[in-house]
Scaffold this motif. Sequence first.
Motif, mmCIF file in Angstrom:
data_model
loop_
_atom_site.group_PDB
_atom_site.id
_atom_site.type_symbol
_atom_site.label_atom_id
_atom_site.label_comp_id
_atom_site.label_asym_id
_atom_site.label_seq_id
_atom_site.Cartn_x
_atom_site.Cartn_y
_atom_site.Cartn_z
ATOM 1 N N ALA A 43 0.947 -1.021 0.105
ATOM 2 C CA ALA A 43 -0.087 -0.074 -0.028
ATOM 3 C C ALA A 43 0.723 1.356 -0.007
ATOM 4 O O ALA A 43 0.593 2.155 -0.637
ATOM 5 C CB ALA A 43 -0.896 0.051 1.279
ATOM 6 N N ALA A 44 1.817 1.245 0.839
ATOM 7 C CA ALA A 44 2.818 2.467 0.713
ATOM 8 C C ALA A 44 3.596 2.503 -0.573
ATOM 9 O O ALA A 44 3.763 3.664 -1.045
ATOM 10 C CB ALA A 44 4.026 1.967 1.785
ATOM 11 N N VAL A 49 2.557 5.415 -6.903
ATOM 12 C CA VAL A 49 2.178 4.912 -8.016
ATOM 13 C C VAL A 49 0.707 5.569 -8.728
ATOM 14 O O VAL A 49 0.446 5.946 -9.715
ATOM 15 C CB VAL A 49 1.943 3.484 -8.065
ATOM 16 C CG1 VAL A 49 1.346 3.143 -9.588
ATOM 17 C CG2 VAL A 49 3.372 2.800 -7.913
ATOM 18 N N LEU A 50 -0.262 5.669 -7.522
ATOM 19 C CA LEU A 50 -1.485 6.000 -7.926
ATOM 20 C C LEU A 50 -1.607 7.586 -7.676
ATOM 21 O O LEU A 50 -2.788 8.286 -8.157
ATOM 22 C CB LEU A 50 -2.572 5.352 -6.841
ATOM 23 C CG LEU A 50 -2.657 3.795 -7.091
ATOM 24 C CD1 LEU A 50 -3.623 3.308 -6.205
ATOM 25 C CD2 LEU A 50 -2.785 3.578 -8.619
ATOM 26 N N ASP A 51 -0.733 8.245 -7.194
ATOM 27 C CA ASP A 51 -1.104 9.687 -6.942
ATOM 28 C C ASP A 51 -0.482 10.534 -8.180
ATOM 29 O O ASP A 51 0.761 10.732 -8.499
ATOM 30 C CB ASP A 51 -0.044 10.363 -5.698
ATOM 31 C CG ASP A 51 -0.425 11.682 -5.328
ATOM 32 O OD1 ASP A 51 -1.028 12.292 -5.892
ATOM 33 O OD2 ASP A 51 -0.246 12.025 -3.955
ATOM 34 N N PRO A 52 -1.433 11.198 -8.714
ATOM 35 C CA PRO A 52 -1.208 11.972 -10.012
ATOM 36 C C PRO A 52 -0.273 13.217 -9.718
ATOM 37 O O PRO A 52 0.561 13.621 -10.711
ATOM 38 C CB PRO A 52 -2.291 12.424 -10.678
ATOM 39 C CG PRO A 52 -3.416 12.219 -9.407
ATOM 40 C CD PRO A 52 -2.836 11.326 -8.439
ATOM 41 N N ALA A 86 -5.088 6.925 3.382
ATOM 42 C CA ALA A 86 -4.371 7.668 2.511
ATOM 43 C C ALA A 86 -4.366 6.877 1.192
ATOM 44 O O ALA A 86 -4.383 7.784 -0.013
ATOM 45 C CB ALA A 86 -2.775 7.374 2.914
ATOM 46 N N LEU A 87 -4.367 5.843 0.720
ATOM 47 C CA LEU A 87 -4.465 5.085 -0.532
ATOM 48 C C LEU A 87 -5.962 5.667 -1.066
ATOM 49 O O LEU A 87 -6.045 5.639 -2.352
ATOM 50 C CB LEU A 87 -4.156 3.562 -0.402
ATOM 51 C CG LEU A 87 -4.124 2.756 -1.698
ATOM 52 C CD1 LEU A 87 -2.893 3.628 -2.551
ATOM 53 C CD2 LEU A 87 -3.798 1.355 -1.523
ATOM 54 N N LEU A 88 -6.827 5.222 -0.357
ATOM 55 C CA LEU A 88 -8.404 5.638 -0.811
ATOM 56 C C LEU A 88 -8.454 6.977 -0.990
ATOM 57 O O LEU A 88 -9.296 7.341 -2.097
ATOM 58 C CB LEU A 88 -9.240 5.154 0.381
ATOM 59 C CG LEU A 88 -10.849 5.065 0.162
ATOM 60 C CD1 LEU A 88 -10.797 3.816 -0.981
ATOM 61 C CD2 LEU A 88 -11.424 4.751 1.448
#
Length: 407
Positions: A43-44, A49-52, A86-88
């Motif tokens: 997740a960390a 990776v997922l944060d634009p 944080a991921l959500l």
Amino acid sequence: RRTYIGSMPGKVIQAMRKAKRTNPLFLLDEIDKMGSDFRGDPAAALLEVLDPEQNSTFNDHYLEVDYDLSNVMFVTTANTLNIPPALLDRMEIIRIAGYTEDEKIEIAKRHLIPGQKQAHGLEDHEFSINDDALKLIIRRYTREAGVRNLEREIASLARKAVKEILSNGVKSVEITPDNIEKYLGVPKYRYGEAELEDQVGVVTGLAWTEVGGEILTIEGVMMPGKGKMTVTGNLRDVMKESIQAANAYVRSRSVDFGISPSLFERKDIHVHVPEGATPKDGPSAGVAMVTAIISVLTGIPVRKDVAMTGEITLRGRVLPIGGLKEKLLAALRAGIKKVVIPEENVKDLAEIPETIKNALEIIPVSRMDEVLKVALVRMPEPISWEEPAAAVAGGEAEQGTSHITAH
């Protein structure tokens, strides 16, 4: 040296190399099942990776140079929102409701049955399942939001049809409700039946689960005691707090419901939610809890054909809930005629198929009094109650004593 002999780039860079494009689509399946161990926390790593804002300078330890992932589209799937906050926060959530019964029947007829016929080498005239049998499989042999188990059961029927054709020399096998138990065995699930009669302290609530909606029977009983409240049925913290709020609301308005306040000191109340092996949580059973407690204390039966859902406040307001479509489907399956929903959920009815809305009488409510008018066989009559004189005198004496002491 940050790498070891025979090491390779990370999965993200490997996938980019495999795609041979700078703007592919990545599908990360079942992201809510991720777990962390001594090797690290995925997740960390996915945060970057997922944060634009960050993924234009994604750093892979093997390459040791920044790589631009800003043109990649990431799609993730999950059954629950049990994902690190944080991921959500870096995702846009698109909710996809489970299939209705009619949708499952059409999917089976158009895709699953033809697919299994082809896989098992069966001709069209050799194997068939009629509509009533298909409905029975969906209701009594599967319990899911999708169609994975339904396909499994159809495959099982196809295998047994092949065996019968080869062993007994029959020309064709037709599956009907009469012979389905011969092929699939006894039904695995109870098809959500509602209560058979109006009962005191037995309320039908509605719950949302990972496999769709469920009806939730809530039972309450009263016995001699000292005012203790017991809750059982594998309930989690939020649901336990919901029962405490329901109890506090009933006690605060006991005179309006025709309940003598002194009754709470002489009686114990036990609230149980059956199917104790299944964990239950969430505040949406609040109105059902209040109805069960009032029914027990007043002795007024609850209507068997009414189901309800909604969160309760200490002031008696009914707050909105989630999973409305699945809950209404569960009520329809159980043969419920009326469903009580929070008034603020009326806007969600636009997404509910007309077939469901036409089959149910949906009653929006904003306060608990409106729920009781629909749910109880008759409304409780208010009583006039005054605090016993001895208690009042004792209270005044205490006040007087404290006043003198203060001076």
